[in-house]
Write a protein that holds these residues in place. Structure first.
Motif, short mmCIF file in Angstrom:
data_model
loop_
_atom_site.label_atom_id
_atom_site.label_comp_id
_atom_site.label_asym_id
_atom_site.label_seq_id
_atom_site.Cartn_x
_atom_site.Cartn_y
_atom_site.Cartn_z
N GLY A 95 -27.89 26.40 49.17
CA GLY A 95 -28.16 24.85 49.23
C GLY A 95 -26.88 24.03 49.77
N PRO A 96 -27.22 23.23 50.83
CA PRO A 96 -26.21 22.23 51.20
C PRO A 96 -25.65 21.45 49.96
CG PRO A 96 -28.45 21.70 51.94
CD PRO A 96 -28.55 22.93 51.32
N ARG A 97 -26.50 20.95 49.26
CA ARG A 97 -25.82 20.06 48.06
C ARG A 97 -24.80 20.71 47.19
NH1 ARG A 97 -28.71 17.28 42.60
NH2 ARG A 97 -28.57 19.29 42.06
N ARG A 98 -24.85 22.03 46.81
CA ARG A 98 -24.18 22.78 46.05
C ARG A 98 -22.83 22.77 46.75
NH1 ARG A 98 -26.45 28.05 43.40
NH2 ARG A 98 -27.75 26.18 42.56
N MET A 99 -22.71 23.25 48.10
CA MET A 99 -21.58 23.15 49.04
C MET A 99 -20.98 22.17 49.27
SD MET A 99 -21.36 26.55 49.43
CE MET A 99 -21.84 26.61 47.61
N PHE A 100 -21.77 21.07 49.32
CA PHE A 100 -21.22 19.52 49.66
C PHE A 100 -20.37 19.21 48.32
CE2 PHE A 100 -21.50 15.01 49.29
CZ PHE A 100 -21.28 14.54 50.64
N VAL A 101 -20.95 19.32 47.14
CA VAL A 101 -20.17 18.97 46.02
C VAL A 101 -19.00 20.16 45.76
CG1 VAL A 101 -20.32 18.86 43.27
CG2 VAL A 101 -22.13 18.30 44.90
N THR A 102 -19.21 21.42 45.95
CA THR A 102 -18.00 22.30 45.95
C THR A 102 -16.83 21.73 46.72
OG1 THR A 102 -19.55 24.13 45.22
CG2 THR A 102 -17.34 24.72 46.00
N GLY A 103 -17.11 21.71 47.98
CA GLY A 103 -16.05 21.41 48.83
C GLY A 103 -15.43 20.04 48.46
N LEU A 104 -16.09 19.00 48.00
CA LEU A 104 -15.42 17.98 47.44
C LEU A 104 -14.52 18.05 46.22
CD1 LEU A 104 -18.34 15.30 47.98
CD2 LEU A 104 -16.17 15.29 48.98
N VAL A 105 -15.09 19.04 45.44
CA VAL A 105 -14.40 19.28 44.20
C VAL A 105 -12.94 19.94 44.47
CG1 VAL A 105 -14.26 20.61 42.17
CG2 VAL A 105 -16.16 19.24 42.59
N LEU A 106 -13.08 20.83 45.48
CA LEU A 106 -11.73 21.53 45.91
C LEU A 106 -10.87 20.70 46.73
CD1 LEU A 106 -13.20 24.78 47.69
CD2 LEU A 106 -12.12 24.65 45.62
N TYR A 107 -11.35 19.71 47.60
CA TYR A 107 -10.38 18.56 47.83
C TYR A 107 -9.79 17.93 47.02
CZ TYR A 107 -11.15 17.78 52.97
OH TYR A 107 -11.10 18.08 54.61
N ALA A 108 -10.41 17.43 45.82
CA ALA A 108 -10.02 16.74 44.85
C ALA A 108 -9.04 17.33 44.12
CB ALA A 108 -11.05 16.16 43.85
N VAL A 109 -9.12 18.70 43.89
CA VAL A 109 -8.13 19.60 43.03
C VAL A 109 -6.97 19.80 43.89
CG1 VAL A 109 -8.00 21.84 41.95
CG2 VAL A 109 -10.04 20.51 41.30
N ALA A 110 -7.31 20.29 45.11
CA ALA A 110 -6.17 20.64 45.83
C ALA A 110 -5.28 19.53 46.22
CB ALA A 110 -6.55 21.35 47.26
N SER A 111 -5.78 18.37 46.30
CA SER A 111 -4.88 17.12 46.74
C SER A 111 -3.92 16.69 45.51
CB SER A 111 -5.93 15.97 46.99
OG SER A 111 -6.56 16.22 48.23
#
Length: 508
Positions: A95-111
């Protein structure tokens, strides 16, 4: 035969009714959802360029050598390009929503990790995780726009806003990077992503409802062998393309990465042909629009995508601009890109997507030629403005529509992997184009200093831009491969007003 026409129209209308109802279910608050998708694209685009102007301070602050500093940029590019295909397929399966949220969380944590690090290689690792987040987020965003908005005016409008955020964000990143670095130091270019990505991830939960996934057990069979060979092969190929200009194309690491990458990709193709649930159904690539879209995104990023780098070199190495002034110099092309993106949505609805894309590329070609002939050691900024404006309008309009045109004919259940395909060709095209054009631009500058170096730099940049213009002409030819706009069909008078609007919208 005439008596079959009403039945076909009734069947088509019934299908469109269901599709329209599904789209309204996916985005019950479509305006807010579209704003969120555009905001996510802005985050990706900002992160792509915001680090560039901070590189000198990052190198001094963390002790990078001149040979290793490039990996602050390259780690992101390698992970982003290498995992796009996997990210696209993950959107189809989970599902795109799950990947959308996962990608944003990875962005925040990695940043957050990148902004708090005190040594070089943890920062490189954080940048790689940011790239992985982008590889999950970008195809998911494309899929949500392609499947969440009705064809025609609504989808063209959605891609116009999305393209505005993407094109404008790349230039805004240069400006914001200069401002944050001068005001707060290099860590700010990473920490600024944390609240942006965090807010977007939280907003996605109410604005992008989860979609029902029929045939769940069948469609969630994951092609592990294909995922491993495809991701590793693409990653190694991107490594070779990124490292080649620095280490030399004939160096052992570059040649080894390129050969290993191509062997793994050959194995990937074999696995996909034989697999019952492939990561990338190869039959998709035979589709006219997806095949043309892969070529267009490849050439687009190899040409337009490199011009931002050359303008940065010209402003700083020739005109002597600092980081903040360089960022301010990009405000004019950013405004032009925004205008081109908005214009593209209206023109695509009125004239068709293919016609609009080809026209936009030709406008961008004209702007590139004007800009190339304007470059000089003593040029003023005002002399560059006409070329920057024309180039920006064409660049913004082309970027806005090319992804949607590439995936328009792809079934909804394969939109994610199709988005991953065109995103991957975009990244590889950008890496190859930049490497080739930088080599052309720098060919006559070795050993020079002072005024002679500035003159040679201008000559090299002008030559590289003219070569890029030839590549833009090839991009326009590739765009002719997109399907033509369908001719409107007559609609029976007895059709209700609401149904008539649905049928007319589907013909645009």
């Amino acid at each position: 035969m005439a008596h079959r026409r009403p039945r076909r129209d009734l069947h088509r209308l019934t299908t469109l009714r269901k599709r329209t109802k599904l789209m309204k279910t996916i985005f019950p608050r479509s305006g807010l959802a579209l704003a969120l998708l555009a905001f996510a694209q802005l985050i990706i685009s900002l992160d792509y360029n915001i680090v560039y102007v901070a590189l000198p301070e990052i190198g001094d602050g963390l002790g990078f050598s001149s040979q290793t500093l490039q990996w602050v940029v390259s780690a992101y590019a390698v992970a982003f390009g290498g995992f796009l295909l996997l990210g696209g397929r993950a959107s189809d399966l989970f599902g795109p929503r799950r990947m959308f949220v996962t990608g944003l969380v990875l962005y925040a944590v990695a940043s957050l990790a990148g902004g708090m690090t005190h040594s070089p290689w943890p920062l490189v690792a954080a940048r790689a995780v940011q790239g992985l987040g982008g590889a999950l987020l970008f195809p998911a965003t494309l899929m949500l726009i392609s499947t969440g908005f009705a064809p025609g005016r609504d989808r063209n409008r959605a891609f116009a806003l999305w393209g505005t955020a993407g094109g404008g964000g790349m230039i805004l990143g240069s400006l914001l990077g200069g401002m944050l670095t001068e005001a707060f130091g290099w860590t700010a270019v990473f920490l600024v992503n944390v609240p942006l990505a965090g807010v977007a991830a939280l907003a996605a939960l109410p604005l992008i409802p989860g979609q029902p996934r029929p045939e769940r057990t069948t469609r969630r069979r994951f092609d592990v062998a294909g995922a491993l060979t495809g991701t590793a092969g693409t990653t190694l190929l991107v490594v070779a393309l990124v490292q080649g200009p620095e280490s030399g194309w004939a160096s052992a690491p570059v040649v080894g990465a390129a050969v290993a990458g191509m062997l793994l990709l050959a194995a990937f193709v074999t696995i996909e042909r034989r697999g019952s649930h492939p990561l990338l159904p190869l039959g998709l690539l035979r589709g006219r629009d997806l095949g043309s879209g892969a070529l267009v995104t490849f050439f687009y990023m190899g040409t337009f995508g490199s011009l931002l780098y050359f303008l940065t070199v010209y402003f700083q190495a020739v005109l002597g601009y600092g980081a903040l002034r360089t960022g301010l110099a990009f405000l004019v092309p950013m405004a032009a890109i925004v205008a081109g993106s908005q214009l593209a949505g209206h023109l695509a609805t009125a004239r068709g997507v293919r016609t609009t894309i080809v026209g936009a590329l030709l406008v961008g070609l004209a702007g590139t030629l004007v800009l190339a002939t304007t470059l000089a050691v003593g040029s003023s900024y005002l002399a560059l403005v006409p070329g920057l404006l024309v180039l920006g309008v064409g660049q913004g309009a082309g970027y806005t529509l090319m992804f949607g045109a590439a995936t328009s004919a792809t079934p909804a259940e394969q939109q994610g992997v199709a988005s991953g395909v065109v995103s991957t060709t975009q990244q590889i095209g950008g890496a190859i184009g930049l490497a080739v054009l930088v080599a052309i631009a720098n060919s006559g500058t070795s050993g020079l200093t002072g005024a002679a170096l500035r003159a040679a730099t201008v000559h090299g940049l002008r030559t590289a831009m003219l070569v890029a213009a030839a590549g833009i002409a090839l991009t326009a030819l590739a765009a002719l491969g997109f399907s033509r706009a369908r001719k409107p069909r007559s609609i029976p008078r007895a059709v209700s007003t609401d149904d008539r609007m649905i049928l007319e919208e589907s013909q645009r």
